[in-house]
Design a protein around this motif. Structure first.
Motif: not given
Length: 378
Positions: A252, A254, A335, A338-339, A342-347, A349
């Protein structure tokens, strides 16, 4: 490097490939030679390097013909245009180069106007016996990206190279059904790698085993872990280390910080003793890592006499397996997992691991059953 071997590399800030190899010089013995191949194309660089090592004259290969007004534009020409423009700073150039090579073999000779939805459907069908649906989609997305670029390019007379981009085929991809490695299978995988380490001590099987461990414990992607450099590690407190992945290597874009497990910290002395001159820990190219992984899968089947089959387990499966195991423990908050992913949003995951969340909810329902025992309708 042996006398006839060579190594390709790119200097920071440059695109052309360099080659280094040993040359026997009369009166001086073996001498390390460094030369530019004069090309940013990996395949062409390998061809030039082989000629240089053998002392043969290097003749330049003709490039795709430039586009001129009224000329039919081939897909191969469009790829060359994209390579020097929109893909010039692509962060996964090795993967892109490999994909373009495959696509060129399939449709490089075609006019870009011949590539419609039906043509892309036929390409999908040709790729299906060899690749997973998600991989096929990524390859065709490269073609789609190039065709989109063609809709913005103009001939000198002001007409566009392509009026509109065809739609991609539909893909049946269900991430929730992605494979999870069982404990028994995992033990067999490690046993196969240990056998290779014992039987082939001069090859980098121990390093490959460590690579597999890093994939498991960091929840990293194949390319991210292959790129790990010693300078990215930080001991933020005594005995506790983190891996700081720069945005240039993450999916992503980041930056991503990952804490290292104790067993990964224990591998650092070995990795530092064998790391490459540029500080990279792992000496494998993506294609090479895949070949070694295929060897491990075959060894598992052979050693178990066919009782354990991991032919459908991919390198990326380690990431999905580790995430699934973490999420199956209700103590681990989604959450935080998810971090780690390194998903862009928890959605993302929540969508991908909905089946795991359902299992966790079932545990709660079973707990309610236990509390309500003896208090039914009757």
């Amino acid at each position: 490097m042996s006398k006839q071997s060579f190594e390709l590399y790119q200097r920071e800030g440059t695109e052309n490939w360099m080659v280094r190899y040993y040359q026997v010089v009369e009166g001086q013995g073996r001498k390390l030679v460094r030369k530019s191949t004069g090309t940013s194309d990996r395949d062409e660089a390998e061809r030039v390097a082989r000629k240089l090592v053998r002392g043969q004259p290097v003749e330049k290969q003709p490039k795709a013909k430039p586009v001129s007004d009224g000329q039919v534009i081939l897909v191969s020409q469009l790829f060359e245009t994209c390579r020097t423009t929109i893909w010039k700073h692509h962060k996964s150039k090795e993967t892109l180069r490999s994909t373009i090579k495959i696509l060129n073999a399939m449709c490089g000779h075609e006019s870009i106007k011949a590539i419609d939805r039906a043509y892309m459907e036929s390409m999908k069908a040709q790729l299906q016996p060899k690749y997973a649906e998600s991989t096929i989609r990524r390859k065709l997305e490269v073609l789609s990206s190039a065709l989109r670029h063609a809709t913005h390019c103009k001939h000198p007379d002001g007409t566009y190279w392509l009026e509109s981009k065809p739609m991609l085929p539909k893909f049946d991809i269900n991430n929730n059904r992605e494979r999870v490695i069982s404990q028994k299978e995992e033990a067999a995988i490690y046993a196969a790698m240990d056998a290779r380490i014992e039987n082939e001590p001069t090859r980098a099987w121990r390093t490959f085993k460590i690579y597999y461990m890093w994939l498991q414990d960091t929840l990293g992607r194949k390319s991210e872990i292959l790129a790990v450099n010693d300078s990215w590690l930080e001991e933020y407190k005594p005995g506790k280390w983190v891996l700081n992945l720069p945005g240039a290597v993450t999916k992503n874009g980041r930056p991503h910080t990952v804490p290292l497990t104790e067993r990964l910290v224990a591998t650092l002395p070995k990795l530092r003793a064998t790391m490459l001159p540029n500080g990279n820990f792992f000496p494998f190219k993506p294609a090479q890592a895949w070949r070694w992984w295929s060897t491990v899968r075959a060894d598992v089947k052979k050693q178990s006499k066919g009782k354990i089959n991991v032919d459908d387990v991919w390198i990326h499966t380690t990431r999905h397996t580790s995430a699934t195991r973490l999420l199956k423990d209700p103590r681990n908050k989604i959450e935080f997992v998810s971090k780690m992913l390194n998903h862009s949003s928890i959605a993302i995951t929540l969508d991908r691991y909905a089946h795991v969340q359902l299992e966790n909810k079932q545990v709660l329902a079973d707990s309610l059953d236990a509390m309500n025992e003896g208090r039914g309708l009757d």
